[in-house]
Design an enzyme around this catalytic site. Structure first.
Site, PDB file in Angstrom:
ATOM      1  N   ASP A  94      30.503  29.553  39.091  1.00 58.89           N
ATOM      2  CA  ASP A  94      29.740  28.188  39.449  1.00 58.89           C
ATOM      3  C   ASP A  94      28.404  28.057  40.754  1.00 58.89           C
ATOM      4  O   ASP A  94      27.711  26.903  41.375  1.00 58.89           O
ATOM      5  CB  ASP A  94      31.275  27.129  40.352  1.00 58.89           C
ATOM      6  CG  ASP A  94      31.964  27.338  40.751  1.00 58.89           C
ATOM      7  OD1 ASP A  94      31.543  28.089  42.299  1.00 58.89           O
ATOM      8  OD2 ASP A  94      33.197  26.999  40.507  1.00 58.89           O
ATOM      9  N   GLU A 114      29.433  38.480  38.122  1.00 63.31           N
ATOM     10  CA  GLU A 114      29.435  37.302  37.208  1.00 63.31           C
ATOM     11  C   GLU A 114      29.167  37.693  35.577  1.00 63.31           C
ATOM     12  O   GLU A 114      28.112  38.288  35.256  1.00 63.31           O
ATOM     13  CB  GLU A 114      29.033  35.854  37.142  1.00 63.31           C
ATOM     14  CG  GLU A 114      29.060  34.775  36.200  1.00 63.31           C
ATOM     15  CD  GLU A 114      30.384  34.473  35.554  1.00 63.31           C
ATOM     16  OE1 GLU A 114      31.082  34.122  34.576  1.00 63.31           O
ATOM     17  OE2 GLU A 114      30.949  33.999  36.547  1.00 63.31           O
ATOM     18  N   ASP A 165      36.784  35.989  43.142  1.00 65.60           N
ATOM     19  CA  ASP A 165      36.370  34.095  42.416  1.00 65.60           C
ATOM     20  C   ASP A 165      36.979  34.110  41.240  1.00 65.60           C
ATOM     21  O   ASP A 165      35.936  33.963  40.137  1.00 65.60           O
ATOM     22  CB  ASP A 165      35.767  34.146  43.018  1.00 65.60           C
ATOM     23  CG  ASP A 165      35.614  32.291  43.155  1.00 65.60           C
ATOM     24  OD1 ASP A 165      36.429  32.117  42.013  1.00 65.60           O
ATOM     25  OD2 ASP A 165      34.314  31.741  42.301  1.00 65.60           O
ATOM     26  N   SER A 167      39.077  33.478  36.491  1.00 65.18           N
ATOM     27  CA  SER A 167      39.183  32.160  36.096  1.00 65.18           C
ATOM     28  C   SER A 167      40.569  33.109  36.410  1.00 65.18           C
ATOM     29  O   SER A 167      41.309  34.435  36.034  1.00 65.18           O
ATOM     30  CB  SER A 167      38.716  31.511  34.826  1.00 65.18           C
ATOM     31  OG  SER A 167      38.232  33.026  34.016  1.00 65.18           O
ATOM     32  N   TYR A 245      43.513  21.826  40.255  1.00 59.72           N
ATOM     33  CA  TYR A 245      44.008  23.096  39.655  1.00 59.72           C
ATOM     34  C   TYR A 245      45.600  23.279  39.833  1.00 59.72           C
ATOM     35  O   TYR A 245      46.549  21.832  40.493  1.00 59.72           O
ATOM     36  CB  TYR A 245      43.929  24.328  41.092  1.00 59.72           C
ATOM     37  CG  TYR A 245      42.474  24.292  41.261  1.00 59.72           C
ATOM     38  CD1 TYR A 245      41.926  23.987  40.563  1.00 59.72           C
ATOM     39  CD2 TYR A 245      42.362  25.591  42.257  1.00 59.72           C
ATOM     40  CE1 TYR A 245      40.423  25.145  40.546  1.00 59.72           C
ATOM     41  CE2 TYR A 245      41.411  26.355  42.381  1.00 59.72           C
ATOM     42  CZ  TYR A 245      39.930  25.714  41.218  1.00 59.72           C
ATOM     43  OH  TYR A 245      39.026  26.106  41.659  1.00 59.72           O
TER      44      TYR A 245
END
Length: 295
Positions: A94, A114, A165, A167, A245
């Site tokens: 993001d 990423e 960072d 998921s 979250y």
């Protein structure tokens, strides 16, 4: 009078696998696609603004993204005096982590790895919370973080700060929730450097749980691997909240070689969430953290 049951609702529920818990938001779907790696969705919520989800899990919203991004970056970067710093961001599609890292003039190099180009592209288009990918200090690498870290270790590349960072350990992130990945990033941190990890935390009736272990299996839990294996011998923690979250209770974890105390900021900075007083206070941990999580 219109009854509540007659009002049109577009309820979205987070797909938190492994635990019988969810939260729901009434919001409009703006975009959805299946990339080669994961399902990417962008929603519009009347109160929270744009919301990014990956494989049914909230990643960021306009309303609260700064809570996570500021605390993830400024505590480790301002918790130690540095004349120059090289930073590696693992994930971060993001762009919010990159934005906050680039706020610091003493940062001389930022590499962001990423796996999914579409997350970067769609986040820029719909969220607009990203840092400047054209900044001469920034390098965007589209690829598997596990492969990048393995290659960085082989060539002896080292960083002052590595920010994980990520998921949760489903879909494309599953390749990095391994002991081998922990070994690789531990070899890529400088002697005075630090690795920043994070996760949502749930309190059950018998103990507390990391969301990582609830979504995957118990071996896919970086915090527990680092606590158990001591690949970087010093493990510390601080806490915050991120309202969208799961559970809102959120932990940040610092892995280092030298055990430096990052609880005192060395410079003044006031963000939308971060400030020096909050920096110090975030290291005050509840008793249940100490007894159940081992901090």
């Amino acid at each position: 009078m219109t009854k509540i049951s007659e009002i049109s609702r577009n309820w979205w529920h987070e797909e938190t696998e492994g635990i019988a818990f969810t939260h729901a938001m009434d919001m409009e779907l703006l975009h959805a696609e299946q990339s080669p790696y994961q399902k990417i969705e962008i929603f519009e919520h009347k109160v929270f603004g744009r919301v990014l989800t990956l494989d049914g899990l909230v990643q960021a919203s306009h309303a609260d993204e700064f809570m996570y991004h500021e605390m993830a970056v400024h505590v480790p970067l301002l918790g130690r005096k540095r004349e120059a710093a090289e930073v590696l961001i693992v994930g971060g599609g993001d762009g919010g982590i990159l934005r906050e890292v680039l706020r610091h003039d003493f940062v001389t190099r930022v590499v962001m790895v990423e796996i999914d180009r579409r997350v970067v592209e769609l986040s820029k288009e719909y969220l607009g919370i990203n840092g400047d990918y054209d900044d001469p200090r920034a390098e965007l690498v589209i690829g598997d973080a596990a492969d990048y870290m393995r290659e960085a270790r082989a060539r002896g590349d080292k960083f002052d700060l590595i920010i994980l960072d990520l998921s949760e350990p489903v879909g494309p992130s599953s390749s990095v929730f391994t002991r081998a990945f922990c070994e690789d990033f531990s070899a890529c941190v400088k002697p005075t450097g630090v690795v920043l990890d994070s996760d949502s935390i749930f309190v059950g009736k018998e103990r507390a749980y990391f969301l990582q272990e609830l979504c995957g299996d118990k071996d896919q839990n970086l915090v527990s691997i680092m606590q158990r294996e001591r690949l970087l011998p010093h493990v510390a923690a601080y806490r915050s909240i991120v309202q969208l979250y799961p559970a809102a209770e959120f932990g940040f974890f610092l892995y280092s070689l030298d055990g430096h105390d990052y609880s005192t900021p060395v410079a003044e900075l006031t963000g939308r969430h971060y400030n020096p007083e909050l920096h110090r206070a975030s290291f005050a941990l509840p008793t249940w953290w100490r007894t159940s999580l081992g901090f």
